[in-house]
Enzyme design. Structure first.
Site, short mmCIF file in Angstrom:
data_model
loop_
_atom_site.label_atom_id
_atom_site.label_comp_id
_atom_site.label_asym_id
_atom_site.label_seq_id
_atom_site.Cartn_x
_atom_site.Cartn_y
_atom_site.Cartn_z
N LYS A 63 0.81 -1.21 0.00
CA LYS A 63 0.00 0.00 0.00
C LYS A 63 0.85 1.26 0.00
O LYS A 63 0.55 2.22 -0.72
CB LYS A 63 -0.93 0.00 1.22
CG LYS A 63 -1.83 1.21 1.32
CD LYS A 63 -2.83 1.07 2.46
CE LYS A 63 -2.21 1.32 3.80
NZ LYS A 63 -3.23 1.42 4.88
N ARG A 88 -7.89 -3.09 -3.80
CA ARG A 88 -6.85 -2.96 -2.79
C ARG A 88 -6.98 -1.63 -2.05
O ARG A 88 -7.51 -0.66 -2.59
CB ARG A 88 -5.47 -3.04 -3.44
CG ARG A 88 -5.19 -4.35 -4.19
CD ARG A 88 -3.78 -4.34 -4.70
NE ARG A 88 -3.46 -5.43 -5.59
CZ ARG A 88 -3.02 -6.63 -5.20
NH1 ARG A 88 -2.88 -6.89 -3.91
NH2 ARG A 88 -2.72 -7.56 -6.08
N LEU A 89 -6.44 -1.60 -0.83
CA LEU A 89 -6.45 -0.36 -0.04
C LEU A 89 -5.30 0.54 -0.46
O LEU A 89 -4.22 0.07 -0.83
CB LEU A 89 -6.31 -0.69 1.45
CG LEU A 89 -7.45 -1.48 2.09
CD1 LEU A 89 -7.12 -1.77 3.55
CD2 LEU A 89 -8.77 -0.74 1.97
N ASN A 102 -14.25 6.48 -4.00
CA ASN A 102 -14.41 5.06 -4.31
C ASN A 102 -15.88 4.76 -4.55
O ASN A 102 -16.76 5.38 -3.94
CB ASN A 102 -13.90 4.22 -3.13
CG ASN A 102 -14.08 2.73 -3.36
OD1 ASN A 102 -13.54 2.18 -4.32
ND2 ASN A 102 -14.82 2.06 -2.49
N HIS A 104 -18.46 1.74 -4.08
CA HIS A 104 -18.61 0.45 -3.41
C HIS A 104 -20.02 -0.07 -3.63
O HIS A 104 -21.00 0.66 -3.42
CB HIS A 104 -18.35 0.61 -1.91
CG HIS A 104 -18.47 -0.69 -1.17
ND1 HIS A 104 -17.50 -1.67 -1.22
CD2 HIS A 104 -19.47 -1.18 -0.38
CE1 HIS A 104 -17.90 -2.70 -0.50
NE2 HIS A 104 -19.08 -2.43 0.02
#
Length: 226
Positions: A63, A88-89, A102, A104
């Site tokens: 990350k 991925r973070l 983001n 979701h």
């Protein structure tokens, strides 16, 4: 000739929702025209190449290194707005220096993390939703920007639920794009979209009536959802 991109989208899968949103924008003589960032060979990267959009692959080691490398590229190119379609973070310095959002596939805070549609379907949820939110250091915990939803029929298949989720993601990609074009206070309201099939309620609506109409026309061209 593609103009210098003002937006970046980070993805690692097929990019179908982004491609559909770009098609819809074409109907109103607009385009996402993003910098495409991937961490691997994928359909999203291929779509970028086919459309002559600038495409950058940054392998994901961890990350910290990935976020620093992305931040460097965005800084160099003068890009401020970033959308994640990514599993991925990410972290600093990306989150503090740029506007990172983001999409979701759930009505957060319900069903965070991977497999949200599958989680909702397995739980017997009667509503399927999708959220656009600010990215922070947590997993799907950032401030909500916009949400959309529709009822889930009793006995609906997982395949149909995933198809509805795809339509909702497209709506939110368009909303994200429009929010980056015209800064200012977002008008929040509850709306009913007559023919979208996947967006019967939304926390915020488009500023452009032409964009809402283009989305509805596009959704009506798709095969019926069982």
């Amino acid at each position: 000739m593609i103009d210098t991109p003002r937006l970046a989208i980070i993805g690692s899968s097929g990019g179908a929702a982004v491609a559909a949103a770009n098609q819809i924008l074409g109907e109103i003589q607009c385009s996402l025209a993003p910098l495409i960032i991937t961490d691997r060979s994928c359909g999203f990267e291929d779509w970028g190449h086919r459309n002559a959009y600038p495409t950058l692959r940054i392998p994901f080691v961890d990350k910290v290194n990935f976020s620093a490398a992305v931040a460097h590229e965005l800084r160099t190119r003068g890009i401020k707005h970033v959308l994640l379609m990514f599993t991925r973070l990410v972290g600093e310095p990306l989150l503090s220096e740029f506007e990172v959002n983001n999409i979701h596939p759930s009505l957060l805070p319900h069903f965070p993390g991977l497999g949200a549609v599958r989680q909702a379907h397995a739980a017997g949820a009667t509503t399927l939703g999708c959220s656009l939110h600010v990215v922070d250091e947590g997993m799907d915990t950032g401030k909500l920007i916009a949400q959309v939803s529709c009822p889930l029929s009793l006995g609906v298949t997982l395949k149909s639920a995933e198809r509805l989720s795809y339509l909702q993601k497209v709506w939110l990609v368009l909303f994200w794009w429009e929010s980056t074009q015209e800064r200012g206070a977002m008008q929040t309201c509850m709306i009913h979209v007559r023919h979208s099939r996947a967006v019967e309620w939304a926390s915020s609506t488009f500023r452009r009536d032409s964009l809402a109409a283009a989305y509805r026309r596009w959704s009506e061209t798709l095969d019926p959802i069982a």
